[in-house]
Write an enzyme that holds these catalytic residues in place. Structure first.
Site, PDB file in Angstrom:
ATOM      1  CE1 TYR A  78       1.411   2.931   8.473  1.00  0.00           C
ATOM      2  CE2 TYR A  78       0.319   4.690   9.683  1.00  0.00           C
ATOM      3  CZ  TYR A  78       0.409   3.885   8.564  1.00  0.00           C
ATOM      4  OH  TYR A  78      -0.495   4.029   7.547  1.00  0.00           O
ATOM      5  NE  ARG A  97      -1.775   2.042   3.295  1.00  0.00           N
ATOM      6  CZ  ARG A  97      -1.572   2.012   4.618  1.00  0.00           C
ATOM      7  NH1 ARG A  97      -2.169   1.141   5.372  1.00  0.00           N
ATOM      8  NH2 ARG A  97      -0.744   2.889   5.189  1.00  0.00           N
ATOM      9  CG  HIS A 147      -6.053   2.924   6.156  1.00  0.00           C
ATOM     10  ND1 HIS A 147      -6.281   1.649   5.703  1.00  0.00           N
ATOM     11  CD2 HIS A 147      -7.232   3.347   6.699  1.00  0.00           C
ATOM     12  CE1 HIS A 147      -7.541   1.306   5.973  1.00  0.00           C
ATOM     13  NE2 HIS A 147      -8.124   2.323   6.570  1.00  0.00           N
TER      14      HIS A 147
END
Ligand code: TPP
Ligand code: MG
Length: 393
Positions: free
Chosen positions: A293, A280, A284
């Site tokens: 993160y 990805r 998100h």
């Protein structure tokens, strides 16, 4: 055998199985630079199909770029991109028949586009206007189209998994030579519905393709914190399903694997688990910031493995695309998407009553009372309910 074991070997000292006991082959057809690997099996693909797939890639990239921008400008409330996963989604959608039913998670709008969802339909959904097929009841990107055999996206993860088992099973019962395809992320595979859905499909022999986009993250949770098994493919074997893993950034590998899985599922009337290994690249969703993160280096490493660029190189080599045609496609879709934003954002909101319709064939007395109360309330405090409130007849 009553306790359903196969391939047993009697041993006389302790011998554990661990995650390395299973070596999972990963199918790849093209190199990262788009050249075909010598000796690799090619999928069934002709110029018309390849061009449709590439067209969908460009449209999706433009849509994602422009609509994330529109969200940042406050024109829509929410957006999700599929950057980096275009090949996994389009390569699989291209392997299907138009009567195969798609049950998506939420990041598979490219499959809907491949089926023929128009730019106007995308925009009407995102602006929740009165032309939206979902009548303005859903957040942006929760598309659905019964005409295109695409079930409406549900926010709760895993919803579509047992449903897909049922859709596949109904096709078999009705004698249709079609499959259901169920897209889900590796994160959603932690839901109980995943286990129930797959076990039912295996035992009932439902011709369903369970297509996992293993993109490494479930929002901020990396896959290695989500589960300890060998990806998701290892679970397919656990459920007694034919399973295939492939390079999800390799359009031809995705197409080949999905074509083969579809054929196998229909011929044998069984489910197949597919695991696309991908990444990805984007956040998100428009509400997420991945810098908290994961590192920029990691992202850049994957950005360089762009599946669309890889497929483009192959298209150029086939003589099915030129640089000029490529540029013209991007220009066409940039103009088309922008123009449609301007039109769809001005279309009226659905009538307020639509909030209450379609739950039952006929609204119940309680629903009718709630509707009357809501209308009275909004009429009393109109300044608190701008145009987002829906129109009142
Ligand atoms: C039942 C449920 N739990 C939690 C959420 C919140 N949530 C939305 S998306 C998501 C991550 C899903 O990750 P994955 O399935 O890997 O899909 P990806 O976003 O990577 O495409 C989570 C936890 C939800 N929508 N539903
Ligand atoms: Mg994921």
């Amino acid at each position: 055998m009553s306790n359903a074991t196969q391939n047993e070997q009697i041993v006389h000292s302790v011998s554990f199985l661990d995650r390395d006991s299973l070596t999972i082959p990963k199918l790849r057809v093209t190199n990262a630079d788009g050249t075909v690997i010598e000796g690799a099996t090619l999928p069934k693909i002709d110029e018309t199909l390849a061009k449709r797939m590439y067209d969908t890639c460009v449209f999706t990239q433009v849509l994602d770029e422009r609509m994330l921008g529109a969200q940042r400008q406050g024109r829509i409330s929410f957006y999700m991109t599929c950057i980096g996963e275009e090949a996994a989604i389009i390569g699989s959608a291209a392997a299907l028949d138009s009567q195969d039913v798609i049950l998506a998670q939420y990041r598979e709008h490219a499959a809907l586009r491949f089926r023929g969802f128009t730019t106007e339909q995308f925009m009407d959904q995102m602006f929740s206007n009165e032309k939206d097929l979902g009548k303005g009841r859903q957040m942006p990107i929760h598309y659905g189209s019964s005409e295109l055999n695409y079930h409406t996206v549900s926010s709760p993860l895993g919803t579509q998994i047992p449903q897909a088992t049922g859709v596949g099973y109904s096709m078999k019962m009705n004698g249709h030579k079609n499959v259901a395809i169920c897209y889900f992320g590796e994160g959603a595979a932690s839901e109980g519905d995943f286990h129930a859905g797959l076990n039912m499909a295996a035992t009932l022999k439902s011709p369903t393709l369970f297509f996992c986009r293993n993109n490494g993250y479930a929002i901020s949770t990396p896959a290695e914190e989500q589960f300890k098994g060998n990806g998701i493919a290892s679970r397919g074997v656990g459920y007694g399903m034919h399973t295939i893993r492939f390079d999800g950034n390799d359009m031809l590998a995705v197409l080949l694997a999905t074509q083969a899985a579809r054929e196998f599922a229909i011929e044998n009337s069984v489910p197949v688990l597919l695991e696309a290994m991908t990444y990805r690249v984007g956040a998100h969703s428009s509400s997420d910031d991945p810098s908290g993160y994961r590192s920029k280096e990691e992202e850049n490493e994957w950005r360089e493995q762009d599946p669309v660029a890889r497929f483009k190189t192959w298209m150029l080599a086939q003589g099915w695309l030129t640089e000029e045609e490529d540029q013209a496609l991007y220009t066409k879709y940039r103009e088309e998407v922008l123009a449609q934003v301007k039109v769809s954002e001005k279309v009226a909101a659905p009538e307020l009553e639509e909030l209450f319709n379609d739950v039952y064939d006929e609204p119940t007395p309680i629903l009718k009372k709630q509707m009357a109360d809501l209308k009275a309330h909004i009429k009393k405090y109109p300044e608190s309910y701008p145009k987002t409130a829906g129109r009142i007849k």
